[in-house]
Design a protein around this motif. Structure first.
Motif, PDB file in Angstrom:
ATOM      1  N   THR A 173       0.164   4.024  -8.373  1.00  0.00           N
ATOM      2  CA  THR A 173      -0.364   5.355  -9.783  1.00  0.00           C
ATOM      3  C   THR A 173      -0.415   6.014  -8.170  1.00  0.00           C
ATOM      4  O   THR A 173      -0.341   6.333  -6.600  1.00  0.00           O
ATOM      5  CB  THR A 173      -1.037   4.957  -9.824  1.00  0.00           C
ATOM      6  N   THR A 174      -0.866   7.627  -8.334  1.00  0.00           N
ATOM      7  CA  THR A 174      -0.711   9.179  -7.606  1.00  0.00           C
ATOM      8  C   THR A 174      -1.880   8.575  -6.813  1.00  0.00           C
ATOM      9  O   THR A 174      -3.316   7.460  -7.432  1.00  0.00           O
ATOM     10  CB  THR A 174      -0.978  10.443  -8.229  1.00  0.00           C
ATOM     11  N   GLY A 175      -2.047   8.543  -5.309  1.00  0.00           N
ATOM     12  CA  GLY A 175      -3.287   8.746  -4.293  1.00  0.00           C
ATOM     13  C   GLY A 175      -3.262   7.521  -3.391  1.00  0.00           C
ATOM     14  O   GLY A 175      -2.085   7.300  -3.432  1.00  0.00           O
ATOM     15  N   GLN A 176      -3.628   7.224  -2.452  1.00  0.00           N
ATOM     16  CA  GLN A 176      -3.779   6.039  -1.548  1.00  0.00           C
ATOM     17  C   GLN A 176      -4.409   5.105  -2.842  1.00  0.00           C
ATOM     18  O   GLN A 176      -5.695   4.752  -3.051  1.00  0.00           O
ATOM     19  CB  GLN A 176      -4.706   6.799  -0.252  1.00  0.00           C
ATOM     20  N   ASN A 177      -3.694   4.030  -2.366  1.00  0.00           N
ATOM     21  CA  ASN A 177      -3.840   2.848  -2.810  1.00  0.00           C
ATOM     22  C   ASN A 177      -2.792   1.423  -2.536  1.00  0.00           C
ATOM     23  O   ASN A 177      -1.939   1.321  -1.589  1.00  0.00           O
ATOM     24  CB  ASN A 177      -2.769   2.917  -4.975  1.00  0.00           C
ATOM     25  N   ALA A 178      -3.657   0.345  -3.328  1.00  0.00           N
ATOM     26  CA  ALA A 178      -2.949  -0.973  -2.564  1.00  0.00           C
ATOM     27  C   ALA A 178      -3.036  -1.411  -3.935  1.00  0.00           C
ATOM     28  O   ALA A 178      -3.749  -1.475  -4.859  1.00  0.00           O
ATOM     29  CB  ALA A 178      -3.338  -1.798  -1.838  1.00  0.00           C
ATOM     30  N   ALA A 179      -1.615  -3.519  -3.718  1.00  0.00           N
ATOM     31  CA  ALA A 179      -1.774  -4.227  -4.662  1.00  0.00           C
ATOM     32  C   ALA A 179      -1.654  -5.894  -3.618  1.00  0.00           C
ATOM     33  O   ALA A 179      -0.682  -4.940  -3.013  1.00  0.00           O
ATOM     34  CB  ALA A 179      -1.090  -4.253  -6.020  1.00  0.00           C
ATOM     35  N   SER A 212       0.976  -1.085  -0.064  1.00  0.00           N
ATOM     36  CA  SER A 212      -0.377   0.121  -0.245  1.00  0.00           C
ATOM     37  C   SER A 212       1.245   1.150   0.432  1.00  0.00           C
ATOM     38  O   SER A 212       2.211   1.131   0.641  1.00  0.00           O
ATOM     39  CB  SER A 212      -1.006   0.024   1.336  1.00  0.00           C
ATOM     40  N   ASN A 253       0.833   6.042  -0.313  1.00  0.00           N
ATOM     41  CA  ASN A 253       0.420   7.275  -0.689  1.00  0.00           C
ATOM     42  C   ASN A 253       1.436   8.216  -2.065  1.00  0.00           C
ATOM     43  O   ASN A 253       2.161   8.340  -1.216  1.00  0.00           O
ATOM     44  CB  ASN A 253       0.031   7.625   0.640  1.00  0.00           C
TER      45      ASN A 253
END
Length: 267
Positions: free
Chosen positions: A216-222, A181, A183
């Protein structure tokens, strides 16, 4: 030999060089700890010499760990410690490098099926202490990275033609499922795949467990999965790929965290 070094300044280099080479002998760390632990005036000369002897690196790490403990408590990180950590990793002594970092005050990464962040300093609370156990940052003409501890951010700047790791660290992982995750903010739209998280096996370059995740920009998770038990040590890196002549960017990570899905209750 210690007395000879102190009383014969002209022979100091020769004596210390011999001691650095002798550090490779089995059990040398136990013999040297009471001497180095006293902090003799020539200790810095010894540490700078021993990190240049490949056969002595593992015992040098054991010795450094001993004098970091009781009764000597020499836990302040020296320039030679940073060189030692880098050369341990470069020579494949991954466990020794991690043990060194832990002895000098680094956060112990949780087991792969334990709890918490598996990365060190994933919230960028401080400048890297002992790379590459902590973040190893790039400083190139077209690519640079730095940690702003006051803003708790990793800042990456890249221009056209920038390729390679902006930041990476050594990490120990077992087979299992994990979640990355992050930000991320940028000064504009990022080119596609300009920033990628890469998990690369250090013990087997042909390992199928190498993974890449576009950031990628923002708050993300994979999510990612490691199936092979043949690799335990990885580079966890933030890679940059900007085409020649492409638009550069400035980006800021507020966090990048890797957790075991077994520890966070995820399916």
């Amino acid at each position: 030999m210690s007395r000879a070094i102190l009383t014969s300044p002209g022979l100091r280099t020769a004596y210390v060089t011999a001691m650095a080479q002798a550090t490779a002998r089995p059990g040398a760390e136990q013999t040297l700890a009471p001497v180095i632990g006293q902090g003799p005036s020539w200790a810095d000369t010894y540490w700078n010499a021993v990190v240049a002897v490949p056969d002595s690196l593992e015992n040098a790490a054991k010795l450094r760990i001993l004098v970091a403990g009781a009764p000597w408590r020499q836990q302040a990180v020296m320039d030679s410690d940073r060189v030692l950590a880098i050369r341990l990793v470069g020579n494949g002594h991954f466990d020794a490098a991690r043990n060194l970092a832990l002895a000098l005050g680094g956060k112990e990464a949780a087991p792969a099926r334990g709890g918490g962040d598996l990365l060190m300093n994933g919230n960028f609370n401080h400048a890297p202490t002992l790379p590459p156990i902590d973040w190893q940052l790039s400083s190139l003409g077209n690519l640079g990275a730095s940690i702003d501890a006051t803003q708790k951010s990793l800042v990456i700047s890249a221009i056209g033609g920038a390729r390679g790791y902006a930041a990476r660290q050594l990490i120990h992982l077992e087979p299992g499922r994990y979640r990355l995750s992050w930000n991320l903010a940028a000064n504009g739209a990022l080119p596609q795949n300009a920033l990628i998280a890469r998990l690369q096996c250090l013990e087997d370059v042909s390992s199928p467990d190498n993974r890449s995740i576009p950031l990628t920009t923002g708050q993300n998770a994979a999510d990612l999965s490691l199936a092979s038990a043949t690799c335990r040590w990885f580079w966890m890196g933030i890679g940059v790929d900007v085409p020649d002549g492409g638009a550069g960017f400035d980006a800021q990570f507020k966090r990048i965290i890797l957790t075991s899905m077994a520890s966070d209750g995820s399916d």
